[in-house]
Design a protein around this motif. Sequence first.
Motif, PDB file in Angstrom:
ATOM      1  N   LEU A 205      37.120  37.497  42.294  1.00 17.92           N
ATOM      2  CA  LEU A 205      35.956  37.474  41.430  1.00 17.92           C
ATOM      3  C   LEU A 205      34.815  36.761  42.143  1.00 17.92           C
ATOM      4  O   LEU A 205      34.943  35.607  42.534  1.00 17.92           O
ATOM      5  CB  LEU A 205      36.275  36.739  40.119  1.00 17.92           C
ATOM      6  CG  LEU A 205      37.315  37.388  39.201  1.00 17.92           C
ATOM      7  CD1 LEU A 205      37.594  36.471  38.019  1.00 17.92           C
ATOM      8  CD2 LEU A 205      36.853  38.748  38.722  1.00 17.92           C
ATOM      9  N   GLU A 206      33.716  37.460  42.335  1.00 14.39           N
ATOM     10  CA  GLU A 206      32.541  36.893  42.975  1.00 14.39           C
ATOM     11  C   GLU A 206      31.511  36.601  41.895  1.00 14.39           C
ATOM     12  O   GLU A 206      30.739  37.473  41.473  1.00 14.39           O
ATOM     13  CB  GLU A 206      31.992  37.875  44.011  1.00 14.39           C
ATOM     14  CG  GLU A 206      30.693  37.466  44.670  1.00 14.39           C
ATOM     15  CD  GLU A 206      30.742  36.054  45.223  1.00 14.39           C
ATOM     16  OE1 GLU A 206      29.946  35.222  44.759  1.00 14.39           O
ATOM     17  OE2 GLU A 206      31.592  35.781  46.096  1.00 14.39           O
ATOM     18  N   LEU A 207      31.515  35.352  41.397  1.00 17.02           N
ATOM     19  CA  LEU A 207      30.684  35.011  40.254  1.00 17.02           C
ATOM     20  C   LEU A 207      29.199  35.147  40.542  1.00 17.02           C
ATOM     21  O   LEU A 207      28.414  35.490  39.663  1.00 17.02           O
ATOM     22  CB  LEU A 207      31.006  33.594  39.782  1.00 17.02           C
ATOM     23  CG  LEU A 207      32.383  33.415  39.131  1.00 17.02           C
ATOM     24  CD1 LEU A 207      32.629  31.942  38.821  1.00 17.02           C
ATOM     25  CD2 LEU A 207      32.507  34.250  37.872  1.00 17.02           C
ATOM     26  N   ALA A 208      28.804  34.891  41.765  1.00 15.46           N
ATOM     27  CA  ALA A 208      27.392  35.035  42.115  1.00 15.46           C
ATOM     28  C   ALA A 208      26.921  36.470  41.894  1.00 15.46           C
ATOM     29  O   ALA A 208      25.763  36.715  41.543  1.00 15.46           O
ATOM     30  CB  ALA A 208      27.162  34.621  43.567  1.00 15.46           C
ATOM     31  N   GLY A 209      27.830  37.415  42.089  1.00 16.84           N
ATOM     32  CA  GLY A 209      27.494  38.817  41.856  1.00 16.84           C
ATOM     33  C   GLY A 209      27.207  39.096  40.395  1.00 16.84           C
ATOM     34  O   GLY A 209      26.304  39.870  40.060  1.00 16.84           O
ATOM     35  N   TYR A 210      27.956  38.454  39.512  1.00 10.94           N
ATOM     36  CA  TYR A 210      27.712  38.624  38.082  1.00 10.94           C
ATOM     37  C   TYR A 210      26.348  38.061  37.693  1.00 10.94           C
ATOM     38  O   TYR A 210      25.600  38.670  36.926  1.00 10.94           O
ATOM     39  CB  TYR A 210      28.812  37.943  37.267  1.00 10.94           C
ATOM     40  CG  TYR A 210      30.097  38.725  37.236  1.00 10.94           C
ATOM     41  CD1 TYR A 210      30.334  39.672  36.242  1.00 10.94           C
ATOM     42  CD2 TYR A 210      31.063  38.552  38.216  1.00 10.94           C
ATOM     43  CE1 TYR A 210      31.511  40.397  36.217  1.00 10.94           C
ATOM     44  CE2 TYR A 210      32.236  39.281  38.207  1.00 10.94           C
ATOM     45  CZ  TYR A 210      32.460  40.198  37.200  1.00 10.94           C
ATOM     46  OH  TYR A 210      33.612  40.932  37.194  1.00 10.94           O
TER      47      TYR A 210
ATOM     48  N   LYS B 249      26.410  46.882  39.995  1.00  5.60           N
ATOM     49  CA  LYS B 249      27.685  46.476  40.586  1.00  5.60           C
ATOM     50  C   LYS B 249      27.660  44.998  40.939  1.00  5.60           C
ATOM     51  O   LYS B 249      26.777  44.525  41.647  1.00  5.60           O
ATOM     52  CB  LYS B 249      28.004  47.290  41.837  1.00  5.60           C
ATOM     53  CG  LYS B 249      29.360  46.942  42.455  1.00  5.60           C
ATOM     54  CD  LYS B 249      29.719  47.882  43.593  1.00  5.60           C
ATOM     55  CE  LYS B 249      31.009  47.446  44.290  1.00  5.60           C
ATOM     56  NZ  LYS B 249      32.146  47.360  43.373  1.00  5.60           N
ATOM     57  N   PRO B 250      28.673  44.218  40.454  1.00 10.58           N
ATOM     58  CA  PRO B 250      28.677  42.774  40.677  1.00 10.58           C
ATOM     59  C   PRO B 250      29.224  42.349  42.030  1.00 10.58           C
ATOM     60  O   PRO B 250      30.373  41.931  42.153  1.00 10.58           O
ATOM     61  CB  PRO B 250      29.564  42.257  39.545  1.00 10.58           C
ATOM     62  CG  PRO B 250      30.508  43.380  39.303  1.00 10.58           C
ATOM     63  CD  PRO B 250      29.742  44.638  39.572  1.00 10.58           C
ATOM     64  N   GLY B 251      28.435  42.451  43.059  1.00 10.20           N
ATOM     65  CA  GLY B 251      28.784  41.898  44.368  1.00 10.20           C
ATOM     66  C   GLY B 251      30.094  42.407  44.926  1.00 10.20           C
ATOM     67  O   GLY B 251      30.376  43.603  44.927  1.00 10.20           O
ATOM     68  N   ASP B 252      30.935  41.478  45.406  1.00  9.85           N
ATOM     69  CA  ASP B 252      32.163  41.843  46.095  1.00  9.85           C
ATOM     70  C   ASP B 252      33.404  41.738  45.218  1.00  9.85           C
ATOM     71  O   ASP B 252      34.520  41.633  45.711  1.00  9.85           O
ATOM     72  CB  ASP B 252      32.353  40.929  47.320  1.00  9.85           C
ATOM     73  CG  ASP B 252      31.219  41.090  48.313  1.00  9.85           C
ATOM     74  OD1 ASP B 252      30.749  42.234  48.483  1.00  9.85           O
ATOM     75  OD2 ASP B 252      30.795  40.081  48.897  1.00  9.85           O
ATOM     76  N   THR B 253      33.227  41.771  43.906  1.00 12.28           N
ATOM     77  CA  THR B 253      34.375  41.657  43.012  1.00 12.28           C
ATOM     78  C   THR B 253      35.294  42.866  43.137  1.00 12.28           C
ATOM     79  O   THR B 253      34.856  44.008  43.178  1.00 12.28           O
ATOM     80  CB  THR B 253      33.894  41.521  41.553  1.00 12.28           C
ATOM     81  OG1 THR B 253      33.289  40.253  41.401  1.00 12.28           O
ATOM     82  CG2 THR B 253      35.046  41.643  40.581  1.00 12.28           C
ATOM     83  N   ASP B 254      36.596  42.589  43.195  1.00 13.75           N
ATOM     84  CA  ASP B 254      37.616  43.632  43.209  1.00 13.75           C
ATOM     85  C   ASP B 254      38.752  43.164  42.311  1.00 13.75           C
ATOM     86  O   ASP B 254      39.580  42.350  42.711  1.00 13.75           O
ATOM     87  CB  ASP B 254      38.125  43.865  44.641  1.00 13.75           C
ATOM     88  CG  ASP B 254      39.202  44.946  44.695  1.00 13.75           C
ATOM     89  OD1 ASP B 254      39.521  45.518  43.645  1.00 13.75           O
ATOM     90  OD2 ASP B 254      39.730  45.193  45.794  1.00 13.75           O
ATOM     91  N   VAL B 255      38.792  43.685  41.065  1.00 12.38           N
ATOM     92  CA  VAL B 255      39.766  43.168  40.105  1.00 12.38           C
ATOM     93  C   VAL B 255      41.194  43.532  40.497  1.00 12.38           C
ATOM     94  O   VAL B 255      42.139  42.847  40.121  1.00 12.38           O
ATOM     95  CB  VAL B 255      39.484  43.681  38.680  1.00 12.38           C
ATOM     96  CG1 VAL B 255      38.196  43.111  38.161  1.00 12.38           C
ATOM     97  CG2 VAL B 255      39.446  45.211  38.634  1.00 12.38           C
ATOM     98  N   THR B 256      41.370  44.601  41.270  1.00 15.00           N
ATOM     99  CA  THR B 256      42.727  44.981  41.658  1.00 15.00           C
ATOM    100  C   THR B 256      43.320  43.992  42.649  1.00 15.00           C
ATOM    101  O   THR B 256      44.534  43.846  42.747  1.00 15.00           O
ATOM    102  CB  THR B 256      42.741  46.397  42.275  1.00 15.00           C
ATOM    103  OG1 THR B 256      41.886  46.427  43.415  1.00 15.00           O
ATOM    104  CG2 THR B 256      42.281  47.425  41.258  1.00 15.00           C
ATOM    105  N   SER B 257      42.472  43.287  43.386  1.00 15.18           N
ATOM    106  CA  SER B 257      42.972  42.279  44.319  1.00 15.18           C
ATOM    107  C   SER B 257      42.836  40.874  43.765  1.00 15.18           C
ATOM    108  O   SER B 257      43.255  39.908  44.388  1.00 15.18           O
ATOM    109  CB  SER B 257      42.197  42.365  45.645  1.00 15.18           C
ATOM    110  OG  SER B 257      40.847  41.971  45.462  1.00 15.18           O
ATOM    111  N   GLY B 258      42.231  40.767  42.565  1.00 14.74           N
ATOM    112  CA  GLY B 258      42.093  39.462  41.931  1.00 14.74           C
ATOM    113  C   GLY B 258      40.937  38.637  42.443  1.00 14.74           C
ATOM    114  O   GLY B 258      40.895  37.436  42.251  1.00 14.74           O
TER     115      GLY B 258
END
Length: 343
Positions: free
Chosen positions: A217-222, A206-215
């Motif tokens: 993107l937490e790049l550090a998580g990727y 799971k990539p960190g705090d990313t939530d695509v429904t809210s727009g």
Amino acid sequence: MAKVITMGEIMLRLSTPNNEKFIQADEFDVNYGGGEANVAVSLANYGHDAEFVTAVPDNEIGECAVAALRKYNVETKHIARCGERLGIYYLESGSSMRPSKVVYDRAHSSISTATEADFNFDEIFEGADWFHFTGITPAVSDAAAELTEKALIAAKKHGVKVSVDLNFRKKLWSSEKAQKVMTNLMKYVDVCIGNEEDAELVLGFKPGDTDVTSGELELAGYKSIFEQMVDKFNFEYCVSSLRVSHSASDNGWSACIYSRDTKEFYHSKEYSIHPIVDRVGGGDSFAGGVICGMLDGKNFKDALEYGVAASALKHTIPGDFNLVSRKEVETLAGGDASGRVQR
């Protein structure tokens, strides 16, 4: 140009015209497509020697699907004629805040019952440079999952580079089943492509705090999950498209990539796509663009930019296939997004 093999299911697509809901439609628009077939069309369109391997029924509808591929210069000589039927999917194209909807009718399709005996994989992979598959094909049936692994074994026997687009489809299998099957297949993969949902549901990252429904993107998580995935599976590259869905008609579109050898993480430029004409096949056009860039000898950053530009353009084209030219992709990747009339 390189020889590329893709394998999967091609389907009959029946979509409602003019953004109608299913209940309104008195007719459907007819197209053919499917994850790996879409990638093959993209690569053939860029001039590579692309071949699609699948099974279709020995009837007129199966031949229509094959003809749709031949129209765009995809090699079809190893397509098997067997099984009961061609899979179908129905598409209700969304608009603004109303999402698109897909209904599958693909049970007992030809590819779901095909076996290794229907294909000569040594012949198929002779002289090939690249093999691409997706997580959709193993999800279709246990037989298709077994067939996929047989193809991967043959590809590696012939020294072929392998890419996968994880492509989780919750209507086809559970996350638990996906992780069990796909984790086993990752040992054959050199380039892993997938978005944040795929990484979590197919491989458990799971990539960190990313939530695509809210727009958000937490790049550090990727970067973190890419490092973990490379550590676990030894991928040469991990790649993800990044879609910010403001609405069904308005998306932000970019991507990121991580290199095992250089330990570099790179985020592409972002495109604002509005209005979206057809987002089905957007991920496949991205995969096709990235693969093309790598086969062309571009560095991984330029290959990513090529893939993002190619897939941004696909969102403007109806149907599954990305039909843009190299020149169109290069123009957009080079910074010209004006859309001015070409005279």
